[in-house]
Design a protein around this motif. Structure first.
Motif, PDB file in Angstrom:
ATOM      1  N   GLU A   1      24.767  52.305 -11.902  1.00  0.00           N
ATOM      2  CA  GLU A   1      25.207  51.229 -11.000  1.00  0.00           C
ATOM      3  C   GLU A   1      26.026  51.775  -9.841  1.00  0.00           C
ATOM      4  O   GLU A   1      25.999  51.240  -8.733  1.00  0.00           O
TER       5      GLU A   1
ATOM      6  N   ASP B   1      23.530  52.766  -7.380  1.00  0.00           N
ATOM      7  CA  ASP B   1      22.978  51.575  -6.733  1.00  0.00           C
ATOM      8  C   ASP B   1      23.945  50.991  -5.710  1.00  0.00           C
ATOM      9  O   ASP B   1      23.541  50.553  -4.628  1.00  0.00           O
ATOM     10  N   GLU B   2      25.238  50.981  -6.065  1.00  0.00           N
ATOM     11  CA  GLU B   2      26.252  50.486  -5.127  1.00  0.00           C
ATOM     12  C   GLU B   2      26.292  51.332  -3.861  1.00  0.00           C
ATOM     13  O   GLU B   2      26.408  50.813  -2.751  1.00  0.00           O
TER      14      GLU B   2
ATOM     15  N   ASN C   1      23.365  50.397  -1.764  1.00  0.00           N
ATOM     16  CA  ASN C   1      23.457  49.056  -1.185  1.00  0.00           C
ATOM     17  C   ASN C   1      24.358  49.004   0.039  1.00  0.00           C
ATOM     18  O   ASN C   1      24.271  48.078   0.847  1.00  0.00           O
TER      19      ASN C   1
ATOM     20  N   ASP D   1      21.767  52.703   4.481  1.00  0.00           N
ATOM     21  CA  ASP D   1      20.770  53.745   4.283  1.00  0.00           C
ATOM     22  C   ASP D   1      21.455  55.078   3.985  1.00  0.00           C
ATOM     23  O   ASP D   1      22.626  55.289   4.303  1.00  0.00           O
TER      24      ASP D   1
END
Length: 704
Positions: free
Chosen positions: A636, A639-640, A643, A646
């Protein structure tokens, strides 16, 4: 002696088995993710890059073969690519053997006998039965043989060797049996002698340069011969008209190369099939009608009689006989081969960076190099305009072919000794028959070096100079980075400093160094005191094999402590592997990174492992979580970081200069020649099509 808590041990075992099942499920997810990437890469805009992405997404790094159907398709295609010149050789072989006419009728039988046995010994026995067996996972050529030897003995001059490379599934390393003293002795002698290593690299570059010379001379002599033959039917054609028609055909030939070997092969194959049937039928008709006694040329005594009658002239005529051996190499095949060997030499750090386009979605290894295609076209036009006829080009062509033959035999002998461990008597027989014949051919064509034979030597000199300059500068630059690399302790100190801010996002730091962190990283931090939340050091590495399976491509390692979220990733390619564009590369990288994190957490949490303490001592809350929860927490975090925006690309822009006290020659080579080459060719960000708006380059000077 401490006794463990049985309840905790039971809990650990249950977690172990449960997490193992989860890891297996995630492996399936990885496979599904890779399959998804295969379909996504088909959406790439440019046609040729579309083909490149397709060639990259196959399973196990190779294309499936659909039995005899595929084999027959490739065989038919090879008629248009590989064997075309076998049928056109008669157009210029006999004029090259008898430039002043035939002195004795039996000389024809002697020459035909020479041609027959040369084809049998070199084409059939050497190339079909021996050279094709000395392949590197299906690939041939000078660099393929060199790569094969480098895997079985430490012959490479590169400093980026790693033990993990041998774990790649198709590395196929067969270590010489120590019981065979001869193989062991030769291997040890080669590994411990730096001069021999340089010599082998020199021979590889020389052979490659000669093949590139063939790529220039073969189209010239083939097209000039074919167009010149039309003069027999159209007597109005002048030599200048033949020359300009040939130039037009050559330009057209090189312009269609962008469509790829696959399409060109299928286009040429029907034409050449008709040609072969025609000359075969005409030859059979003439054989029965005019002179069936020509079959007597099978008797090798005519060769002996030919040499007795003509002595020195017979030896000189071998330079024309060797032209018949071009069944092996042809106009289109030489152009295609030039692209392939440039691709191989690029992977081994022996040629400046150029764009390599994979042109076939069906067959791996069919490539097109735009810059090389343009250079070959201009050189072919120049040679045609300069020589104007096939006789002098034939003299030049023979030297290139003879050098390729003898160098290939040199490497074959090493393969026989080190890898195959062939019986010594068989090696001696090979050397005294085929190798000796090739040396005779070489001596003959070198005699004609004044009459145009200097041309391939000039081509080889220019090409080898470029290759050596690039390889020398590349090795010096890599050695500097290796000697000044950032130690793991220093990296942790830098990342842990309070003055260094950790900003949201994920960054990729590109470097050629695979044994550590490039010194340019410290230069970056000194100028930009900030690091992204997740940092991955990317090293692009080429292995001395034709292809690296997708599952072996990414090799990850974590930089401890874990909370830094810093990783190292070595991306490994073979010399036939396509380099995909950035979007495809990014998705594969992220998928493999997440898989590595889960696997690494799982392995670190095993009872009794040393890394397990890193969780329990640092954070009591974390230590109470299950393995899957910890892994999910770290995934995660990635992923953070994604997010936020780019990915940011960080890349070194190093200037290589000769250190103080260096000789004048070294300063000339490094400061001017090598740096000029680096500025003239494509940069790394262009090769991988990295988006410029997310790219940050950091400059640094290397004193080598």
């Amino acid at each position: 002696m401490e006794v463990g808590n049985p309840i905790e041990e039971k809990r650990s075992r249950e977690e172990y088995h449960g997490d193992q099942e989860i890891l297996e499920e995630q492996k399936d997810d990885i496979s599904k993710g890779m399959d998804m990437l295969s379909s996504k890469t088909l959406a790439i805009r440019d046609f040729f890059d579309l083909e490149a992405s397709r060639s990259f997404t196959t399973n196990q790094g190779s294309y499936p073969v659909d039995g005899w159907k595929t084999i027959m398709q490739l065989a038919f295609q090879s008629i248009g690519v590989v064997y075309g010149d076998l049928g056109t050789s008669p157009l210029y072989v006999l004029p090259g053997i008898f430039p002043t006419g035939i002195k004795h009728n039996d000389d024809i039988l002697g020459v035909l006998s020479l041609i027959f046995y040369s084809l049998m010994l070199i084409t059939l026995i050497k190339y079909v039965f021996i050279v094709l067996a000395a392949n590197d996972n299906g690939d041939g050529g000078m660099f393929a043989l060199y790569s094969l030897l480098c895997r079985h003995a430490k012959l490479s001059l590169a400093s980026n060797q790693q033990a993990e490379d041998k774990e790649v599934s198709n590395y196929r390393l067969d270590v010489p049996n120590r019981r065979l003293k001869r193989a062991s002795f030769v291997k040890s002698m080669l590994e411990n002698n730096q001069t021999i290593k340089f010599f082998l690299l020199f021979m590889t570059m020389l052979g490659t340069s000669m093949v590139l010379g063939d790529g220039i001379l073969t189209p010239c002599i083939s097209v000039l011969s074919a167009v010149g033959g039309v003069k027999e039917a159209a007597s109005g054609l002048t030599d200048n008209m033949i020359m300009w028609i040939s130039v037009g055909i050559l330009i057209a030939l090189f312009q269609i190369q962008r469509f790829g070997t696959d399409k060109i092969g299928y286009s040429f194959a029907p034409i050449l099939t008709i040609w072969f049937l025609s000359i075969g039928s005409v030859g059979l008709y003439n054989f029965f009608k005019y002179d069936p006694e020509v079959i007597k040329a099978i008797n090798p005594m005519y060769i002996i009689q030919y040499f007795k009658r003509n002595k020195k002239d017979a030896w000189i005529s071998l330079g024309g006989v060797i032209l018949c051996l071009t069944a092996i190499i042809a106009s289109q095949s030489l152009i295609s081969a030039s692209f392939s060997i440039i691709q191989q030499s690029l992977a081994l750090g022996c040629f400046p960076r150029v764009k390599v386009v994979h042109t076939s979605s069906k067959y791996k290894g069919q490539v097109y190099v735009p810059e090389i295609n343009t250079i070959l076209m201009l050189a072919c036009v120049g040679v045609t305009l300069g020589f104007k006829n096939t006789l002098k080009i034939g003299n030049a062509y023979g030297i290139a072919v003879a050098f390729v033959f003898t160098i290939t035999s040199t490497f074959l002998v090493l393969v026989m000794v080190i890898i195959w461990k062939t019986n010594l008597y068989l090696i001696v027989i090979y050397a005294l028959s085929i190798w000796l014949l090739e040396l005779l051919f070489l001596s003959s064509v070198l005699y004609k070096s004044i009459d145009g034979g200097y041309l391939p030597l000039l081509f080889a000199l220019v090409t080898m100079t470029i290759m050596y300059l690039w390889n020398y500068g590349y090795r010096k630059k890599y050695s500097y980075e290796l000697d000044n690399k950032v130690s793991p302790v220093k990296l942790v100190e830098i990342a842990s400093e309070t003055s260094i801010h950790r900003i949201p996002g994920l960054a990729l730091f590109y470097t050629e160094l695979v044994q550590g962190i490039s010194p340019i990283f410290t230069h970056y931090v000194a100028n930009v005191p900030a690091l992204h939340l997740v940092l991955v050091f990317i090293s692009i590495k080429s292995l001395p094999i034709s292809t690296v399976p997708l599952e072996d491509r990414f090799l990850f390692k974590r930089v401890e402590p874990r909370e830094l979220s810093i990783f190292r990733c070595i991306v490994r390619y073979g010399y036939k592997d396509a380099r995909t564009e950035w979007e495809s590369f990014k998705e594969m990288l992220i998928i493999r990174l997440k898989y590595f994190i889960r696997k690494d957490v799982f392995m670190s949490r095993l009872p009794g492992t040393t890394n397990m303490a890193s969780y329990e001592s640092d954070d009591k809350e974390v230590s109470r979580l299950s393995t899957e929860e910890i892994a999910q927490m770290e995934v995660e975090k990635v992923d953070e970081a994604l997010n936020v925006g780019d990915i940011v690309h960080l890349m070194g822009e190093s200037e290589v200069v000769a250190s103080k006290g260096s000789s004048f020659l070294k300063k000339l080579v490094i400061n001017y020649a090598y740096n000029w080459l680096r500025r003239s060719v494509r940069q790394v960000d262009e090769i991988f099509m990295i988006p410029r708006k997310r790219l940050l380059k950091v400059g640094m000077t290397y004193d080598v």
